[in-house]
Design an enzyme around this catalytic site. Structure first.
Site, PDB file in Angstrom:
ATOM      1  N   GLU A  44       0.818  -1.211   0.000  1.00  0.00           N
ATOM      2  CA  GLU A  44       0.000   0.000   0.000  1.00  0.00           C
ATOM      3  C   GLU A  44       0.854   1.265   0.000  1.00  0.00           C
ATOM      4  O   GLU A  44       0.524   2.241  -0.654  1.00  0.00           O
ATOM      5  CB  GLU A  44      -0.956   0.013   1.203  1.00  0.00           C
ATOM      6  CG  GLU A  44      -2.087  -0.990   1.095  1.00  0.00           C
ATOM      7  CD  GLU A  44      -3.021  -0.731  -0.081  1.00  0.00           C
ATOM      8  OE1 GLU A  44      -2.983   0.365  -0.662  1.00  0.00           O
ATOM      9  OE2 GLU A  44      -3.770  -1.645  -0.446  1.00  0.00           O
TER      10      GLU A  44
ATOM     11  N   TYR B 265      -6.222   5.835   5.274  1.00  0.00           N
ATOM     12  CA  TYR B 265      -6.352   4.873   4.176  1.00  0.00           C
ATOM     13  C   TYR B 265      -5.528   3.609   4.453  1.00  0.00           C
ATOM     14  O   TYR B 265      -6.031   2.487   4.352  1.00  0.00           O
ATOM     15  CB  TYR B 265      -5.920   5.498   2.837  1.00  0.00           C
ATOM     16  CG  TYR B 265      -5.763   4.429   1.798  1.00  0.00           C
ATOM     17  CD1 TYR B 265      -6.882   3.842   1.231  1.00  0.00           C
ATOM     18  CD2 TYR B 265      -4.500   3.930   1.467  1.00  0.00           C
ATOM     19  CE1 TYR B 265      -6.763   2.788   0.332  1.00  0.00           C
ATOM     20  CE2 TYR B 265      -4.361   2.890   0.579  1.00  0.00           C
ATOM     21  CZ  TYR B 265      -5.495   2.325   0.015  1.00  0.00           C
ATOM     22  OH  TYR B 265      -5.364   1.274  -0.850  1.00  0.00           O
TER      23      TYR B 265
ATOM     24  N   ASP C  95      -9.581   5.257  -1.096  1.00  0.00           N
ATOM     25  CA  ASP C  95      -8.534   5.820  -1.952  1.00  0.00           C
ATOM     26  C   ASP C  95      -9.198   6.518  -3.146  1.00  0.00           C
ATOM     27  O   ASP C  95     -10.434   6.648  -3.180  1.00  0.00           O
ATOM     28  CB  ASP C  95      -7.551   4.728  -2.401  1.00  0.00           C
ATOM     29  CG  ASP C  95      -8.183   3.740  -3.377  1.00  0.00           C
ATOM     30  OD1 ASP C  95      -9.425   3.779  -3.576  1.00  0.00           O
ATOM     31  OD2 ASP C  95      -7.436   2.928  -3.959  1.00  0.00           O
TER      32      ASP C  95
END
Ligand code: SF4
Length: 364
Positions: free
Chosen positions: A34, A117, A135
């Site tokens: 990520e 996030y 996102d």
């Protein structure tokens, strides 16, 4: 279950991409992927991800990795403060959580470099915790499905999207639902949406109104700043001078060819000579221009003019600076050895493009 959940879950099962970080989705794997995906596209991130995980397979390995080796693994991704924060977080994980990322959104959120996030992505994908994960893909899908008509990055749309992303998660399905939303945004509901193959087409308000191309509503564009910078490759007795930048500066901890910004009224050649005197204390002369590198960061457009330099007076031996104004260390290295050092992206481009680093004799 909310109406969009069942078709989305079904679609995700049938269409999800087989990505390396989906094969063994541990919290650590998801975290690394990520953070990388915040900086680059999936296809570009995969080789970085594979290399990083092979070198540092656990948070404990990341916690003790040498700074130069860590930056070298990250080289090309930019935003080095992200990997520095990952290392700080890995140390906390080892000290406080026995070496595994905590299975709790709030605890994840409190770690350096982990925002809403990333905490949502780790908590929902690795631990199936029912928390949202918003996102750009999710913003796009939800703003279209629910026809949100104000800028998605600003209030009130921002909170509305987060509330929707939370409320829509079906019980026990956070992992697949969150990934499904992101995957739909990445593969179908893209900038130019492919509604005819979308599992949510029958439920999508903006499509129903024929205004899906007007969603999401963009915000104001940030102003772009142009920056003129210079750097100098000083070649002396077959060696090149490099220095390591101060930790707290932009590109902190990376090695570079000294230089800096061109000041008003100055030529680039004058700027490079001044910067070398100020930063290293060496009086240098220009031998020749080497390259002009253009590099874009989010709101910056950098033009880097690069020069080959020589020392005035051609002293015997490679001098050692009395003091470094903008760096914590320096070295004279064989030009071919530059490959081993983590460099800022524009300096890496210079080293890769310039024949002087393959064949130092070409610069003598
Ligand atoms: Fe996006 Fe079209 Fe699907 Fe709506 S129908 S979610 S606009 S792809």
């Amino acid at each position: 279950m909310q109406p969009i959940a069942a078709p989305l879950l079904q679609w995700f099962q049938a269409n999800k991409r087989l990505l390396p970080f989906r094969q063994e989705p541990s919290a650590y794997h998801i975290w690394v992927s990520e953070i990388m995906l915040q900086q680059t596209r999936v296809a570009a991130a995969i080789p970085y991800y594979n290399r990083f995980i092979a070198a540092l397979p656990t948070p404990a390995d990341l916690a003790v990795c040498e700074p130069d080796a860590l930056r070298k693994l990250w080289q090309g991704l930019g935003y080095y403060n992200r990997v520095n924060n990952m290392q700080k977080a890995a140390r906390i994980v080892c000290e406080q959580y026995g070496g595994d990322l905590p299975a709790d959104y709030d605890a994840l959120r409190s770690l350096p470099g982990i925002g809403d996030y990333t905490a949502g992505a780790i908590a929902s994908t690795a631990y199936n915790e029912e928390v949202p994960c918003v996102d750009g893909n999710v913003e796009r899908v939800l703003s279209r499905v629910f026809d949100i008509d104000t800028p998605v990055k600003e209030e009130p749309a921002k909170s509305r999207i987060r509330e929707l992303a939370q409320a829509l998660i079906p019980k026990g399905e956070a992992r697949n639902f969150n990934q499904g939303l992101m995957e739909l945004g990445a593969l179908v509901c893209r900038k130019k949406p492919e509604c005819e193959r979308c599992p949510l087409a029958g439920l999508c308000e903006s499509r129903h109104l024929g205004i899906q191309n007007e969603r999401p509503v963009p915000g104001k564009k940030a102003a772009v700043t142009q920056i003129e910078v210079v750097c100098g490759v000083l070649l002396h007795e077959g060696k090149v001078f490099i220095q390591r930048r101060n930790e707290k500066d932009v590109w902190g901890g990376l090695w570079e060819f000294p230089g800096g910004c061109v000041e008003p009224g100055e030529t680039p050649e004058q700027a490079v000579a001044r910067e070398w005197m100020e930063e290293v204390g060496f009086k240098v002369a220009i031998v020749r221009p080497l390259d002009v590198i253009r590099h874009n960061y989010t709101t910056y457009r950098i033009t880097l003019r690069c020069y080959q330099l020589r020392l005035e007076g051609k002293p015997k031996g490679c001098p050692v600076p009395e003091e470094l104004a903008e760096a914590t260390a320096c070295q004279w290295i064989a030009p071919q050895d530059i490959e081993a050092f983590p460099l800022p992206a524009p300096h890496r481009k210079l080293a890769d493009n310039c024949s002087l680093f393959d064949n130092p004799a070409s610069g003598e």
